[in-house]
Design a protein around this motif. Structure first.
Motif, PDB file in Angstrom:
ATOM      1  N   ALA A 158       0.841  -1.205   0.000  1.00 19.56           N
ATOM      2  CA  ALA A 158       0.000   0.000   0.000  1.00 19.56           C
ATOM      3  C   ALA A 158       0.872   1.249   0.000  1.00 19.56           C
ATOM      4  O   ALA A 158       1.870   1.306   0.720  1.00 19.56           O
ATOM      5  CB  ALA A 158      -0.919   0.003   1.217  1.00 19.56           C
ATOM      6  N   ASP A 159       0.490   2.238  -0.811  1.00 18.23           N
ATOM      7  CA  ASP A 159       1.211   3.516  -0.783  1.00 18.23           C
ATOM      8  C   ASP A 159       0.398   4.621  -0.126  1.00 18.23           C
ATOM      9  O   ASP A 159       0.872   5.749   0.017  1.00 18.23           O
ATOM     10  CB  ASP A 159       1.651   3.938  -2.185  1.00 18.23           C
ATOM     11  N   THR A 160      -0.842   4.308   0.256  1.00 18.88           N
ATOM     12  CA  THR A 160      -1.690   5.242   0.996  1.00 18.88           C
ATOM     13  C   THR A 160      -2.255   4.508   2.206  1.00 18.88           C
ATOM     14  O   THR A 160      -2.942   3.492   2.039  1.00 18.88           O
ATOM     15  CB  THR A 160      -2.849   5.758   0.123  1.00 18.88           C
ATOM     16  N   ILE A 161      -1.943   4.974   3.398  1.00 19.24           N
ATOM     17  CA  ILE A 161      -2.443   4.357   4.630  1.00 19.24           C
ATOM     18  C   ILE A 161      -3.041   5.450   5.497  1.00 19.24           C
ATOM     19  O   ILE A 161      -2.335   6.374   5.914  1.00 19.24           O
ATOM     20  CB  ILE A 161      -1.319   3.613   5.384  1.00 19.24           C
ATOM     21  N   VAL A 162      -4.338   5.355   5.742  1.00 21.02           N
ATOM     22  CA  VAL A 162      -5.056   6.372   6.524  1.00 21.02           C
ATOM     23  C   VAL A 162      -5.571   5.728   7.805  1.00 21.02           C
ATOM     24  O   VAL A 162      -6.341   4.751   7.751  1.00 21.02           O
ATOM     25  CB  VAL A 162      -6.233   6.954   5.723  1.00 21.02           C
ATOM     26  N   HIS A 163      -5.128   6.234   8.946  1.00 19.63           N
ATOM     27  CA  HIS A 163      -5.597   5.681  10.219  1.00 19.63           C
ATOM     28  C   HIS A 163      -6.949   6.300  10.565  1.00 19.63           C
ATOM     29  O   HIS A 163      -7.079   7.522  10.679  1.00 19.63           O
ATOM     30  CB  HIS A 163      -4.592   5.954  11.330  1.00 19.63           C
ATOM     31  N   ALA A 164      -7.963   5.459  10.723  1.00 16.51           N
ATOM     32  CA  ALA A 164      -9.327   5.921  10.944  1.00 16.51           C
ATOM     33  C   ALA A 164      -9.683   6.071  12.419  1.00 16.51           C
ATOM     34  O   ALA A 164     -10.602   6.818  12.759  1.00 16.51           O
ATOM     35  CB  ALA A 164     -10.319   4.962  10.287  1.00 16.51           C
ATOM     36  N   GLY A 165      -8.962   5.343  13.307  1.00 16.10           N
ATOM     37  CA  GLY A 165      -9.295   5.399  14.727  1.00 16.10           C
ATOM     38  C   GLY A 165      -9.250   4.017  15.350  1.00 16.10           C
ATOM     39  O   GLY A 165      -8.438   3.173  14.957  1.00 16.10           O
ATOM     40  N   PRO A 166     -10.106   3.746  16.328  1.00 16.70           N
ATOM     41  CA  PRO A 166     -10.090   2.456  17.018  1.00 16.70           C
ATOM     42  C   PRO A 166     -10.592   1.323  16.137  1.00 16.70           C
ATOM     43  O   PRO A 166     -11.090   1.546  15.027  1.00 16.70           O
ATOM     44  CB  PRO A 166     -11.013   2.688  18.216  1.00 16.70           C
ATOM     45  N   VAL A 167     -10.484   0.107  16.647  1.00 16.93           N
ATOM     46  CA  VAL A 167     -10.959  -1.066  15.917  1.00 16.93           C
ATOM     47  C   VAL A 167     -12.416  -0.869  15.483  1.00 16.93           C
ATOM     48  O   VAL A 167     -13.259  -0.419  16.255  1.00 16.93           O
ATOM     49  CB  VAL A 167     -10.840  -2.326  16.789  1.00 16.93           C
TER      50      VAL A 167
END
Length: 297
Positions: A158-167
Motif C-alpha cells: 500500500a502507498d496510501t495508509i489512513v488511520h481511521a481510529g479504534p478497531v
C-alpha cells in the motif's frame, strides 16, 4: 517485537498482489490453500509455504492478513474448526483487509485481545492492478502501537495508509467509501442509459462530463463500456457491491440514519444479481439498465 513471518488467507485477485509484494520485500510468507490454484501456486513458486487451514497458517505467523469476501467468511476463519482462535497468542496480529460489518469486527477484536492477540481492520481501496503494483490504499482501525508495529508489512502493498481510529472505524470508513463508489456507478449507469436512449454521442458525453463538476472516477470507468465494451477498469463484482451496500445499510440502521439512496442502489444490485449479472464487474450495471429499458436483450 518485529514481524518476520506473514500469513495470508484469501489469495484471490487482490490477495495475490498482496502476497507477491510481501515476498518481494523479504518477508517469509505462508498462504492458505485456495480453490483458485493459479495464484497460490505462483506464490509458492516464489517462495511461499502453503497450509490447509487457518490454524496452521497462524501457528507459524507473526501477523495473519485476511483478504476474503465478507463477515461470514471472516467469522468462520476465526471461530470455525481449525480456526485462528486456536492459535491466538501474545503478540499475534490479525489484520482484516476484507470489507466487513463493523459490529462483528469489534466483537472479534475483543475475543482475540482476551487471549493476548490483536485483531485490526485494514480494508482496501483500488483494484487488482494496484495490488500487483504495491499501491493499494488502506484504512486502518486499531491501537496506535499495533498499527506502528505492522505498518512496515502494510507498506509492502500500500502507498496510501489512513488511520481511521479504534478497531471497527476503518470498516465503517470503507463502507461509506464503497457506498459512494457504488452509488456513483449506479448514477452513471442510468445517465449512460438515458444518453443511449436519446441518441446522445457517447464520446461527447464523456468529454463534457469529465471536464466539469459532474465528473467522477466511476463515470470515467463506466463510460468505457459503451465506447469500447471494456469493463476492466472496475474489476469489482456486482454481487460484492450488493453485499457491501447491505453492510452499509445495516450500519446506518444501527446508528440510526435514514439512507434512501443506499437502499435504492442496493435494490439495483439485487435486480442485477437476479438477472444473472452477479459475477460480472460493476460497469455491467449499464447492461442491466439497458436491458430493463428495452435497449438490450
Amino acid at each position: 517485537m518485529s514481524i518476520k513471518h506473514v500469513g495470508l488467507i484469501g489469495v484471490g485477485l487482490m490477495g495475490h498482489g498482496i502476497g507477491k509484494n510481501i515476498l518481494e520485500k523479504g518477508y517469509k510468507l505462508t498462504v492458505m490453500a485456495h480453490r483458485n490454484r493459479a495464484p497460490v501456486e505462483d506464490l509458492v513458486s516464489k517462495g511461499a509455504h502453503e497450509r490447509n487451514n487457518p490454524l496452521a497458517v497462524a501457528k507459524e505467523s507473526d501477523i495473519v492478513i485476511l483478504c476474503v469476501t465478507g463477515t461470514p467468511q471472516i467469522e468462520q476463519i476465526v471461530y470455525g474448526e481449525y480456526g485462528l482462535m486456536g492459535a491466538v497468542r501474545e503478540g499475534l496480529v490479525i489484520a482484516d483487509c476484507s470489507t466487513a460489518e463493523p459490529a462483528s469486527t469489534v466483537r472479534i477484536a475483543a475475543d482475540v485481545e482476551a487471549k493476548g492477540g490483536h485483531f485490526v481492520d485494514t480494508p482496501m481501496t483500488r483494484t487488482p492492478k494496484e495490488a500487483a503494483a504495491g499501491k493499494l490504499g488502506l484504512m486502518t482501525g486499531g491501537p496506535d502501537a499495533v498499527m506502528a508495529r505492522i505498518r512496515p508489512v502494510l507498506e509492502c502493498f500500500a502507498d496510501t495508509i489512513v488511520h481511521a481510529g479504534p478497531v471497527g472505524s476503518a470498516h465503517q470508513l470503507k463502507l461509506i467509501n464503497n457506498f459512494l463508489s457504488i452509488c456513483h456507478a449506479a448514477v452513471a449507469a442510468e445517465a449512460i442509459t438515458v444518453a443511449a436512449k436519446a441518441g446522445v454521442d457517447m464520446k461527447a458525453l464523456r468529454d463534457i462530463v469529465m471536464a466539469g463538476g459532474a465528473a467522477s472516477v466511476m463515470f470515467g470507468r463506466l463510460i468505457n463500456v459503451p465506447l469500447s465494451d471494456d469493463d476492466s477498469a472496475a474489476q469489482f463484482a456486482i454481487r460484492n457491491a450488493r453485499k457491501d451496500l447491505r453492510y452499509y445499510t445495516n450500519m446506518t440502521e444501527q446508528l440510526p440514519v435514514a439512507s434512501f439512496l443506499a437502499e435504492t442502489a442496493h435494490q439495483i444490485t439485487v435486480m442485477a444479481d437476479n438477472m444473472g449479472y452477479g459475477e460480472r464487474f460493476i460497469p455491467r450495471l449499464i447492461d442491466v439498465m439497458m436491458t430493463v429499458n428495452g435497449l438490450k436483450k
